[in-house]
Design a protein around this motif. Structure first.
Motif, PDB file in Angstrom:
ATOM      1  N   GLY A  44      -0.657  29.832   1.957  1.00 18.18           N
ATOM      2  CA  GLY A  44      -1.360  29.636   0.700  1.00 18.18           C
ATOM      3  C   GLY A  44      -1.299  28.223   0.175  1.00 18.18           C
ATOM      4  N   ASP A  45      -0.396  27.412   0.710  1.00 17.55           N
ATOM      5  CA  ASP A  45      -0.263  26.035   0.239  1.00 17.55           C
ATOM      6  C   ASP A  45      -1.417  25.166   0.748  1.00 17.55           C
ATOM      7  N   ILE A  46      -1.795  24.224  -0.097  1.00 17.23           N
ATOM      8  CA  ILE A  46      -2.765  23.199   0.271  1.00 17.23           C
ATOM      9  C   ILE A  46      -2.049  21.855   0.259  1.00 17.23           C
ATOM     10  N   ILE A  47      -2.023  21.202   1.403  1.00 20.82           N
ATOM     11  CA  ILE A  47      -1.326  19.929   1.582  1.00 20.82           C
ATOM     12  C   ILE A  47      -2.361  18.812   1.567  1.00 20.82           C
ATOM     13  N   THR A  48      -2.155  17.831   0.719  1.00 24.46           N
ATOM     14  CA  THR A  48      -3.060  16.680   0.659  1.00 24.46           C
ATOM     15  C   THR A  48      -2.246  15.402   0.753  1.00 24.46           C
ATOM     16  N   GLY A  49      -2.802  14.410   1.421  1.00 17.02           N
ATOM     17  CA  GLY A  49      -2.106  13.145   1.566  1.00 17.02           C
ATOM     18  C   GLY A  49      -3.071  11.981   1.515  1.00 17.02           C
ATOM     19  N   GLU A  50      -2.523  10.801   1.215  1.00 12.33           N
ATOM     20  CA  GLU A  50      -3.353   9.611   1.144  1.00 12.33           C
ATOM     21  C   GLU A  50      -2.523   8.370   1.410  1.00 12.33           C
ATOM     22  N   ILE A  51      -3.212   7.366   1.918  1.00 10.26           N
ATOM     23  CA  ILE A  51      -2.689   6.012   2.031  1.00 10.26           C
ATOM     24  C   ILE A  51      -3.769   5.111   1.442  1.00 10.26           C
ATOM     25  N   ASP A  52      -3.372   4.203   0.570  1.00 11.74           N
ATOM     26  CA  ASP A  52      -4.339   3.371  -0.135  1.00 11.74           C
ATOM     27  C   ASP A  52      -5.364   2.767   0.832  1.00 11.74           C
ATOM     28  N   GLY A  53      -6.643   3.036   0.563  1.00 13.63           N
ATOM     29  CA  GLY A  53      -7.711   2.425   1.336  1.00 13.63           C
ATOM     30  C   GLY A  53      -8.155   3.195   2.563  1.00 13.63           C
ATOM     31  N   LEU A  54      -7.443   4.270   2.931  1.00 16.01           N
ATOM     32  CA  LEU A  54      -7.815   5.092   4.083  1.00 16.01           C
ATOM     33  C   LEU A  54      -8.392   6.430   3.629  1.00 16.01           C
ATOM     34  N   GLU A  55      -9.053   7.118   4.546  1.00 17.26           N
ATOM     35  CA  GLU A  55      -9.591   8.437   4.246  1.00 17.26           C
ATOM     36  C   GLU A  55      -8.439   9.418   4.026  1.00 17.26           C
ATOM     37  N   PRO A  56      -8.497  10.255   2.975  1.00 17.82           N
ATOM     38  CA  PRO A  56      -7.400  11.187   2.699  1.00 17.82           C
ATOM     39  C   PRO A  56      -7.363  12.328   3.722  1.00 17.82           C
ATOM     40  N   ILE A  57      -6.271  13.080   3.676  1.00 17.93           N
ATOM     41  CA  ILE A  57      -6.065  14.177   4.606  1.00 17.93           C
ATOM     42  C   ILE A  57      -5.766  15.452   3.853  1.00 17.93           C
ATOM     43  N   GLU A  58      -6.159  16.603   4.436  1.00 10.39           N
ATOM     44  CA  GLU A  58      -5.920  17.895   3.778  1.00 10.39           C
ATOM     45  C   GLU A  58      -5.702  18.978   4.839  1.00 10.39           C
ATOM     46  N   LEU A  59      -4.780  19.876   4.547  1.00 12.33           N
ATOM     47  CA  LEU A  59      -4.495  21.020   5.420  1.00 12.33           C
ATOM     48  C   LEU A  59      -4.172  22.218   4.551  1.00 12.33           C
ATOM     49  N   THR A  60      -4.766  23.375   4.883  1.00 12.06           N
ATOM     50  CA  THR A  60      -4.492  24.613   4.168  1.00 12.06           C
ATOM     51  C   THR A  60      -3.827  25.600   5.110  1.00 12.06           C
ATOM     52  N   LYS A  75       0.832  -1.204   0.000  1.00  8.77           N
ATOM     53  CA  LYS A  75       0.000   0.000   0.000  1.00  8.77           C
ATOM     54  C   LYS A  75       0.866   1.252   0.000  1.00  8.77           C
ATOM     55  N   HIS A  76       0.453   2.231  -0.829  1.00 11.55           N
ATOM     56  CA  HIS A  76       1.233   3.455  -1.001  1.00 11.55           C
ATOM     57  C   HIS A  76       0.843   4.510   0.021  1.00 11.55           C
ATOM     58  N   ILE A  77       1.821   5.322   0.397  1.00 19.75           N
ATOM     59  CA  ILE A  77       1.629   6.501   1.221  1.00 19.75           C
ATOM     60  C   ILE A  77       2.177   7.679   0.416  1.00 19.75           C
ATOM     61  N   ARG A  78       1.338   8.714   0.214  1.00 18.71           N
ATOM     62  CA  ARG A  78       1.710   9.818  -0.677  1.00 18.71           C
ATOM     63  C   ARG A  78       1.327  11.153  -0.057  1.00 18.71           C
ATOM     64  N   LEU A  79       2.035  12.192  -0.460  1.00 18.45           N
ATOM     65  CA  LEU A  79       1.682  13.561  -0.083  1.00 18.45           C
ATOM     66  C   LEU A  79       1.969  14.487  -1.247  1.00 18.45           C
ATOM     67  N   SER A  80       1.058  15.438  -1.460  1.00 17.95           N
ATOM     68  CA  SER A  80       1.223  16.448  -2.502  1.00 17.95           C
ATOM     69  C   SER A  80       1.012  17.831  -1.899  1.00 17.95           C
ATOM     70  N   VAL A  81       1.665  18.818  -2.489  1.00 17.73           N
ATOM     71  CA  VAL A  81       1.468  20.226  -2.126  1.00 17.73           C
ATOM     72  C   VAL A  81       1.012  20.957  -3.375  1.00 17.73           C
ATOM     73  N   ASN A  82      -0.186  21.522  -3.302  1.00 16.72           N
ATOM     74  CA  ASN A  82      -0.783  22.213  -4.453  1.00 16.72           C
ATOM     75  C   ASN A  82      -0.822  21.306  -5.684  1.00 16.72           C
ATOM     76  N   GLY A  83      -1.075  20.022  -5.445  1.00 16.87           N
ATOM     77  CA  GLY A  83      -1.178  19.060  -6.533  1.00 16.87           C
ATOM     78  C   GLY A  83       0.129  18.484  -7.011  1.00 16.87           C
ATOM     79  N   GLU A  84       1.243  18.942  -6.484  1.00 15.92           N
ATOM     80  CA  GLU A  84       2.566  18.432  -6.870  1.00 15.92           C
ATOM     81  C   GLU A  84       2.995  17.321  -5.910  1.00 15.92           C
ATOM     82  N   LEU A  85       3.246  16.134  -6.445  1.00 16.39           N
ATOM     83  CA  LEU A  85       3.624  14.995  -5.618  1.00 16.39           C
ATOM     84  C   LEU A  85       5.004  15.213  -5.004  1.00 16.39           C
ATOM     85  N   ARG A  86       5.078  15.037  -3.683  1.00 16.52           N
ATOM     86  CA  ARG A  86       6.357  15.219  -2.991  1.00 16.52           C
ATOM     87  C   ARG A  86       6.822  13.961  -2.256  1.00 16.52           C
ATOM     88  N   GLN A  87       5.907  13.232  -1.664  1.00 16.82           N
ATOM     89  CA  GLN A  87       6.265  12.004  -0.947  1.00 16.82           C
ATOM     90  C   GLN A  87       5.495  10.842  -1.568  1.00 16.82           C
TER      91      GLN A  87
END
Length: 232
Positions: A211-227, A155-167
């Protein structure tokens, strides 16, 4: 009737998928350097003898979807995407089987970090509190019960900032696995319901700005967001 001089805010409760009641936040434990690539990018080697921990204060926890100000005292605020474990029953000196049984739910979390302060204190061999225990610095998405989700290696763990994948990593890269963390930590604390454990962040951490919007996800779990907004 209470004889306290003043009242304190109630702890936040994290929504739980499929439940009407939420999970109240008690203690927050965090595992340090639990992905080898992240340890390397921070100039450290992994300690493979045992996990190590730092803590965050429950009043500094917030829920996914929040909009919060950029914190004071830093010019280098970093995102760290993590898998969170929610403990559901008391446990001490847990075996591997008991450790798995103690996990009530899983969720996405953000360990926000004043990196400049963390590194400054680390270099002076001081505690990391100023860098890690930040107001609004522990962010939690809704939890998914352990009966409905498992931390499979692929299962993947990912994070993006303003739609740009970082982790972007997989849970296979966790050095200390879920049962090992719970078993080890329960040798030092009487773990109990309300305890949350953040299991570490993969490589790719980096700065965020107002101004940044941080979004993250792990496969199968509820995603996360912080502005983030301008500093208060």
């Amino acid at each position: 009737m209470s004889n306290s001089l003043f009242s304190l805010p109630d702890p936040i409760t994290i929504p739980v998928v499929g439940e009407t009641a939420g999970y109240p936040v008690g203690r927050i434990f965090c595992v340090g350097r639990n992905y080898a690539a992240h340890a390397a990018e921070m100039g450290n080697e992994v300690d493979r003898d045992a996990p190590f921990y730092f803590t965050k204060s429950a009043p500094n926890a917030i829920l996914s979807g929040a909009t919060v100000p950029y914190p004071t005292g830093t010019k280098n605020y970093h995102h760290e995407m993590e898998l969170a474990l929610a403990i559901g029953k008391p446990v001490i000196r847990a075996s591997s089987a008991q450790a798995w049984d103690a996990v009530y739910a899983y969720g996405c979390a953000l360990d926000m970090t004043r990196r400049d302060l963390q590194l400054r204190e680390r270099d002076k061999q001081r505690p990391w509190d100023l860098g890690k225990d930040v107001e609004n610095g522990a962010v939690f998405a809704p939890l998914t019960p352990a009966a409905d989700w498992s931390p499979d290696d692929g299962k993947h763990i990912r994070l993006s900032v303003n739609g740009e994948l970082r982790q972007d990593a997989t849970l296979e890269e966790l050095i200390w696995k879920i049962d090992e963390i719970v078993s080890h930590l329960s040798g030092f604390y009487h773990l109990r319901p309300g305890d949350l454990i953040l299991t570490g962040t993969p490589a790719g951490v980096g700065p965020v700005v107002p101004g940044d919007i941080i979004t993250g996800e792990i496969d199968g779990l509820e995603p996360i967001e912080l502005t983030l907004t301008d500093a208060a």
